[in-house]
Scaffold this active site. Structure first.
Site, short mmCIF file in Angstrom:
data_model
loop_
_atom_site.label_atom_id
_atom_site.label_comp_id
_atom_site.label_asym_id
_atom_site.label_seq_id
_atom_site.Cartn_x
_atom_site.Cartn_y
_atom_site.Cartn_z
N CYS A 2 0.90 -1.25 0.23
CA CYS A 2 0.24 -0.03 -0.10
C CYS A 2 0.91 1.22 -0.01
O CYS A 2 1.92 1.18 0.72
CB CYS A 2 -1.08 0.22 1.33
SG CYS A 2 -1.92 -1.27 1.50
N ARG A 27 3.90 -0.47 -4.76
CA ARG A 27 3.57 -0.77 -3.46
C ARG A 27 2.49 -1.66 -3.50
O ARG A 27 2.09 -2.34 -2.40
CB ARG A 27 3.70 0.08 -2.43
CG ARG A 27 4.97 0.79 -2.49
CD ARG A 27 4.67 2.10 -1.37
NE ARG A 27 4.47 1.56 -0.01
CZ ARG A 27 5.57 1.11 0.64
NH1 ARG A 27 6.79 1.28 0.28
NH2 ARG A 27 5.28 0.71 1.95
N TRP A 73 -2.92 -2.70 -1.74
CA TRP A 73 -2.56 -4.17 -1.92
C TRP A 73 -3.35 -4.76 -0.77
O TRP A 73 -3.02 -4.91 0.42
CB TRP A 73 -1.11 -4.48 -1.86
CG TRP A 73 -0.67 -5.91 -2.23
CD1 TRP A 73 -0.45 -6.32 -3.10
CD2 TRP A 73 -0.63 -7.06 -1.22
NE1 TRP A 73 -0.10 -7.72 -3.25
CE2 TRP A 73 -0.39 -7.91 -1.99
CE3 TRP A 73 -0.99 -7.07 0.20
CZ2 TRP A 73 -0.01 -9.34 -1.43
CZ3 TRP A 73 -0.59 -8.59 0.72
CH2 TRP A 73 -0.31 -9.70 -0.15
N ASN A 99 -1.86 1.90 5.99
CA ASN A 99 -0.98 0.77 5.28
C ASN A 99 -0.58 -0.09 6.33
O ASN A 99 0.05 0.47 7.32
CB ASN A 99 0.17 1.37 4.67
CG ASN A 99 1.22 0.45 4.17
OD1 ASN A 99 1.04 -0.65 4.04
ND2 ASN A 99 2.43 0.96 4.15
N GLY A 100 -0.69 -1.33 6.39
CA GLY A 100 -0.51 -2.23 7.64
C GLY A 100 -1.58 -3.14 7.88
O GLY A 100 -2.68 -3.32 7.17
N GLU A 484 16.76 -18.00 -9.35
CA GLU A 484 16.28 -16.54 -9.80
C GLU A 484 15.86 -16.51 -11.05
O GLU A 484 14.84 -15.72 -11.18
CB GLU A 484 17.65 -15.65 -9.64
CG GLU A 484 17.41 -14.20 -9.77
CD GLU A 484 16.67 -13.41 -9.00
OE1 GLU A 484 15.99 -14.00 -8.05
OE2 GLU A 484 16.09 -12.26 -9.41
N LYS A 488 12.11 -15.16 -12.03
CA LYS A 488 11.69 -13.91 -12.61
C LYS A 488 10.51 -14.42 -13.59
O LYS A 488 9.86 -13.54 -13.95
CB LYS A 488 13.15 -13.52 -13.52
CG LYS A 488 14.11 -12.81 -12.51
CD LYS A 488 13.63 -11.64 -12.36
CE LYS A 488 13.14 -11.35 -11.09
NZ LYS A 488 13.61 -11.37 -9.77
N GLU A 491 7.24 -14.75 -12.06
CA GLU A 491 6.73 -13.36 -11.47
C GLU A 491 6.03 -12.67 -12.49
O GLU A 491 4.89 -12.09 -12.33
CB GLU A 491 7.85 -12.59 -10.98
CG GLU A 491 8.37 -12.90 -9.47
CD GLU A 491 9.25 -11.90 -8.98
OE1 GLU A 491 9.32 -11.31 -8.14
OE2 GLU A 491 10.38 -11.76 -9.71
N HIS A 507 16.48 -36.86 -9.60
CA HIS A 507 15.74 -37.20 -8.42
C HIS A 507 14.43 -36.69 -8.53
O HIS A 507 13.66 -36.46 -7.32
CB HIS A 507 16.32 -36.67 -6.88
CG HIS A 507 17.69 -37.25 -6.68
ND1 HIS A 507 17.83 -38.53 -6.43
CD2 HIS A 507 18.98 -36.82 -6.86
CE1 HIS A 507 19.30 -38.86 -6.51
NE2 HIS A 507 19.61 -37.55 -6.73
N LYS A 606 5.98 -4.80 -4.69
CA LYS A 606 7.52 -4.63 -4.42
C LYS A 606 7.98 -4.86 -2.86
O LYS A 606 8.98 -5.21 -2.55
CB LYS A 606 7.99 -3.42 -4.98
CG LYS A 606 9.42 -3.22 -4.77
CD LYS A 606 9.77 -2.99 -6.17
CE LYS A 606 11.73 -2.91 -6.35
NZ LYS A 606 11.75 -4.18 -6.98
#
Ligand code: G6P
Length: 611
Positions: A2, A27, A73, A99-100, A484, A488, A491, A507, A606
């Site tokens: 947020c 955010r 968010w 926000n929170g 990574e 990417k 995402e 395996h 983010k």
């Protein structure tokens, strides 16, 4: 998560707030809203992006010198118009953005329901606001005092801003666990989750500390803590260029940030590494080097991409410093009862410096006596402030949600840390140390060479844009790169992808391989090269499609793989800095070709300031 923005002064508030919200959209971007004071309290909120809110507000009463805005968010309640912020108190006089998470909102809500309050949304934030209103109206205290009393009762995290129809020259903001900056202009004040909405108006800011309340009234700023002790505002200058938060001709922030890496890595090394003289100095941790080299072990704590940088660091620290290293997900570490002692060094890695789980893990390790070093990108961020010492990555603002330049800057800092410790500890010969410094110094140029591969990678991406799954395989230093690369792709293109150590393929993942499965091998020339060549053969024998990242001039894998991407040679411990570049570009192009929102992928944010 947020983003919050507020303005009070002589200018039109709405354009400043909308522009600020666009800057903070990284955010959260599931709904947005503004509240404006112009004789009335006008609130406009909309599910969707800030641009949807802007379209919705067009033609409405927008002229105002004071207002607050929010990009959300969702945590409590699905993203819809009602749950969007700002919320308005039951008496219609107060508007608040938050926000929170307020953890004890349910018991407060029960109390308020008994008093006859009704709620329009499913959010904890609306409960929080009506709690403030209830104190304000029933105890006859000022609004600032009502906010302070309420903050003493709530459990959880918050960054809030409140305006009041009855006091249009008043704005109140407070924080605990979520960042908040107050900007000081000429007869005007700004508040925001970070400095990006503020920097074109003023470079003077005050970063609020946890449990501090900013009261802006009659053009004056007062700061007090929730115990009612007045604090002297600590005014700092923000050192951020406007260009650094704009796209600068690129289609997306992510692409801009990928292409910035020769510069961001260079900025990270500058002044710290002088390879010609064999010198390496990280001022931020200099006082702690003896403690690190005598440490029983190093614990690395991080989330997401930063955790992958931590895995690379594990290999580097163990190889060069001969200190045992464990890499922990902050979200797991903080909820078990980890064995941590005063002889442990904890390295916390975070681009934003605000990730809630990483912050909580740091507090836990600190309470057990460990020394905490931070590797953060955002200067002045919460993690940078709670650690004992640290080194900034100096990558500049990273706005694309998928982290790119922060990752390479983190590895650069961690490599410098390890080499500095190894030299002091004597676990690396002087000539090996100097050779590695020269190699590290060559990284920005080699990254620039990798970026020249962009057109070739775009062509390869075209062939795989419809793939349903991807496998990424690497060994040794290239194993975290495989993780990574897969992250990417997941995402931003929403293609299922898994990263694995190449040897582990046998395996399990090998069962997935058929003629439809693209397998990305990070197979550069290093100590496990022959082994990974065998792994490629195993995949080809099962008709898998191989995309291989290889060292320039490799004619062995070139004869085996379906697609080959050649990167410059570098010492194997530094290869992650090079090999990750084509993987960033591959995910970027595939996502663009699939028409995905690259900079704001669905469901992600983010800065994850909730647990
Ligand atoms: C979020 C971001 C990731 C990031 C992770 C950790 O999930 O979307 O890109 O790697 O948080 O963030 P931090 O700021 O602590 O590095």
């Amino acid at each position: 998560m947020c983003g919050i923005v507020g303005y009070i002064g002589e200018k039109e508030a709405y354009p400043i707030i909308i522009k600020g919200l666009q800057r903070l959209e990284y955010r959260g971007y599931d709904s947005a809203g503004v509240a404006l004071l112009n004789g009335d309290l006008n609130v406009y909120k909309k599910k969707g992006k800030v641009s949807d809110l802007h379209a919705f507000a067009k033609g409405k009463k927008l002229s105002a010198n004071s207002g607050i805005g929010h990009t959300r968010w969702a945590t409590h309640g699905e993203p819809n118009d009602e749950n969007a912020h700002p919320h308005v108190s039951q008496n219609g006089k107060l508007a608040m953005i938050h926000n929170g998470i307020i953890e004890n909102y349910a018991s407060i809500k029960t109390e308020l329901l008994q008093k006859g309050y009704e709620f329009n949304s499913d959010t904890d934030s609306e409960v929080f606001l009506n709690f403030i209103e209830d104190i304000h109206t029933n105890t006859n205290v000022s609004l600032a005092e009502a906010v302070r009393l309420a903050l003493n009762k709530v459990v959880g995290a918050y960054a809030i801003a409140i305006i009041s129809l009855e006091e249009p020259d008043l704005m109140i903001a407070a924080r605990k666990g979520s960042p908040l900056v107050v900007g000081l202009g000429n007869k005007e004040f700004f508040i925001a989750s970070d400095a990006t909405p503020i920097i074109e108006y003023t470079n003077e800011v005050v970063y609020l500390d946890d449990q501090e309340i900013a009261i802006i009234k009659d053009n004056n700023l007062t700061i007090k803590n929730i115990e009612d002790v007045e604090m002297k505002p600590y005014v700092q200058k923000v050192d951020m260029e406007l260009e650094s938060i704009e796209k600068g001709g690129f289609d997306h922030f992510m692409l801009k940030e990928i292409f910035e890496q020769p510069k961001s890595i260079g900025d990270c090394l500058r002044g710290r590494l002088i390879s010609k003289e064999g010198k390496l100095h990280l001022g931020g941790i200099a006082d702690y080097t003896n403690k690190v080299l005598n440490a029983d072990r190093i614990l690395i704590i991080a989330c997401g991409t930063s955790w992958h940088a931590g895995l690379v660091a594990e290999y580097i620290f163990e190889e060069y410093c001969r200190i045992p290293v464990e890499v922990e997900y902050a979200s797991e570490f903080r909820y078990r009862n980890p064995v941590v002692s005063e002889k442990d060094i904890v390295i916390a890695i975070s681009q934003s410096g605000e990730t809630a789980d990483t912050l909580a893990a740091i507090e836990l390790a600190k309470s057990k006596g460990a020394t905490i070093l931070g590797v953060c990108n955002v200067v002045g961020s919460s993690i940078a402030r709670v650690t004992h010492a640290g080194s900034y990555t100096h990558a500049g603002p990273e706005i694309g949600v998928a982290s790119t330049k922060a990752f390479t800057a983190q590895i650069s800092v961690l490599t410098m840390m390890a080499l500095m410790i190894a030299q002091k500890k004597g676990t690396l010969t002087e000539s090996a140390f100097r050779n590695l410094l020269v190699e590290l110094d060559s990284i920005p140029d080699k990254v620039a060479k990798c970026l020249d591969l962009n057109p070739q990678i775009e062509i390869i991406s075209e062939k795989f844009k419809e793939a349903a799954n991807f496998l990424y395989l690497g060994r040794g230093y290239n194993f975290p790169v495989a993780l990574e690369g897969a992250l990417k792709l997941k995402e931003i293109s929403y293609i299922h992808a898994e990263g694995y150590p190449a040897a582990e393929m046998k395996h399990g993942p090998i069962a997935l391989i058929d003629e439809n499965m693209p397998v990305v091998f990070i197979a550069t020339k290093d100590s496990s090269y022959e082994k990974i060549v065998s792994n490629i053969q195993e995949v080809k024998a099962r008709k898998g499609i191989v995309i291989a990242i290889v060292t320039e001039g490799d004619d062995v894998i070139t004869g085996m793989a379906d697609h080959v991407i050649e990167v410059p040679h570098v010492h194997e411990s530094l290869m992650p800095l090079i090999a990750v570049i084509p993987l960033q570009l591959l995910s970027y192009h595939i996502a663009v070709m699939r028409d995905c929102n690259v900079d704001q992928p669905r469901n992600l944010a983010k800065s994850v300031t909730v647990e």
